[in-house]
Design an enzyme around this catalytic site. Structure first.
Site: not given
Ligand SMILES: Cc1ncc(COP(=O)(O)O)c(C=O)c1O
Length: 392
Positions: A54, A178, A203, A107
């Protein structure tokens, strides 16, 4: 070093993994230590040891190092999705009582997070118009964050990243951008003064619609703050996804060039079609603020919107979309496959937003994939002919 070289070599140390060309998938939640002293020394900067996945994992670390190099930042934190990157970046910068500014065209889930959860924790957000070049009307004494997304992913509005980040900095606020649409290959927000860059690596970076991935790049001391929050939220990336992301990343320059060439051909063809009112693609000279785009980007990816004309009935819209053979109906983008979605929605808030952004029920978003551009054009041509006969 050129970007296409860095993508292949940055962060790689083959001797560390038996000379294997590709870094292996370290399928380990846990790393153990040969002695108590080694365990006690594990936080020393000189110790290149791992403790728990983690916090850090060798496969993920290779991806993070490549991405940091590509975005020209001190480091990168990889997360389990783009939203994991966005929420970790925002939460690491704000406290209760702070005010944030976010571009109205950001977004949708980013907007919802700021508007709902962040608000519940005492963070207020004002959404400013994506054409604004001066944030003064919305800045408050407690504004600590300016959130940008250029281009946006429905209307593709551009913001002047250098100008807005300079204004934010002068005010004592950090900027997050972004950069999923342009990727680090076509836009370098840190070089333009942006503090934190976030990506939906799902993406173009991963590029094959087979994994979720988020990436955050920043310089110290912000980077350390972000890493602490991302680890606390537990939304860090697993090694199998990191391996797939590395595999996608290696061909990003090739894929992006092809996406861009195809998108240019298809967008230009659509722009000349009598049944298309508008093509909203930052790569077309007709696009609003095209010159700004040319200044701050070095290329264009392949996601854009179109508007049909004349206004269609619901049946005609269905007919247009359903008659396409090479465009699948799907919400994501940046994979090798071509996609389409209608932008119409029953949600009243999103309809109002679309009204502000100049979008309407005749708008559709296309992602141009790696199929032959002539085949994609032929497919759109037959669907538009059917649409034309249905409106005639
Ligand atoms: C512009 C943009 N940013 C962020 C995200 C979120 O990324 P993810 O789906 O990987 O969480 C998306 C996803 O569609 C997006 O389009």
């Amino acid at each position: 070093m050129h970007v296409s070289t860095s993508i292949l070599h940055a962060g790689e140390d083959r001797e560390e993994y038996a000379g294997a060309v590709n870094p292996p998938i370290y399928h380990a939640s846990l790393f153990t230590f040969p002695s108590m002293q080694a365990f006690l020394d594990r936080h020393q900067p000189s110790e290149k040891r791992y403790t728990y996945s983690r916090d850090a994992n060798p496969t993920v670390r290779v991806l993070e190092q490549k991405m940091a190099r590509l975005e020209n930042a001190d480091g990168c934190v990889a997360t389990a999705s783009g939203m994991g990157a966005i929420t970790a970046a925002i939460l690491s910068m704000l406290n209760a009582g702070d005010h944030a500014l976010a571009v109205d065209s950001c977004y949708g889930p980013t907007r919802r997070f700021l508007d709902t959860m962040a608000r519940r924790w005492g963070i207020e957000t004002t959404f400013f118009p994506p054409t604004a070049d001066d944030l003064s009307p919305w800045l408050r004494p407690n504004t600590r964050l300016v959130y940008l997304e250029s281009p946006g992913s429905h209307s593709f509005h551009l913001q002047d990243l250098a100008r807005l980040s300079a204004q934010a900095r002068a005010h004592g606020a950090v900027t997050i951008a972004d950069n999923s649409w342009a990727t680090p290959l076509y836009q370098q927000p840190h070089q333009l003064g942006v503090d934190i860059v976030v990506h939906s690596g799902t993406k173009y970076i991963a590029g094959h619609s087979d994994l979720l991935l988020g990436l955050i790049t920043a310089n110290e001391p912000l980077l350390a703050q972000i890493r602490t929050v991302a680890i606390a939220l537990g939304a860090t990336l697993g090694p199998a996804e990191a391996y797939l992301a590395l595999r996608g990343l290696r061909t990003l320059p090739l894929r992006l060039r092809q996406h861009e060439a195809h998108a240019q051909s298809v967008a230009r063809w659509l722009e000349d079609h009598p049944k298309i009112k508008r093509v909203l693609y930052p790569g077309l000279p007709s696009f609003p603020r095209y010159e700004l785009g040319r200044r701050q980007m070095s290329g264009y990816s392949s996601l854009f919107s179109i508007e049909l004309q004349p206004p269609a009935t619901p049946q005609q819209r269905h007919r247009f979309v359903d008659s396409l053979n090479l465009f699948s109906i799907g919400v994501s983008w940046g994979g090798y496959e071509s996609l389409i979605i209608p932008l119409l929605t029953p949600d009243a808030d999103v309809r109002a937003l679309h009204g502000r952004l100049g979008l309407n029920d005749d708008c559709f978003r296309l992602c141009i994939g790696l199929e032959d551009a002539e085949d994609l054009i032929a497919d759109l041509a037959q669907a538009l002919t059917l649409y034309e006969t249905s409106v005639a």
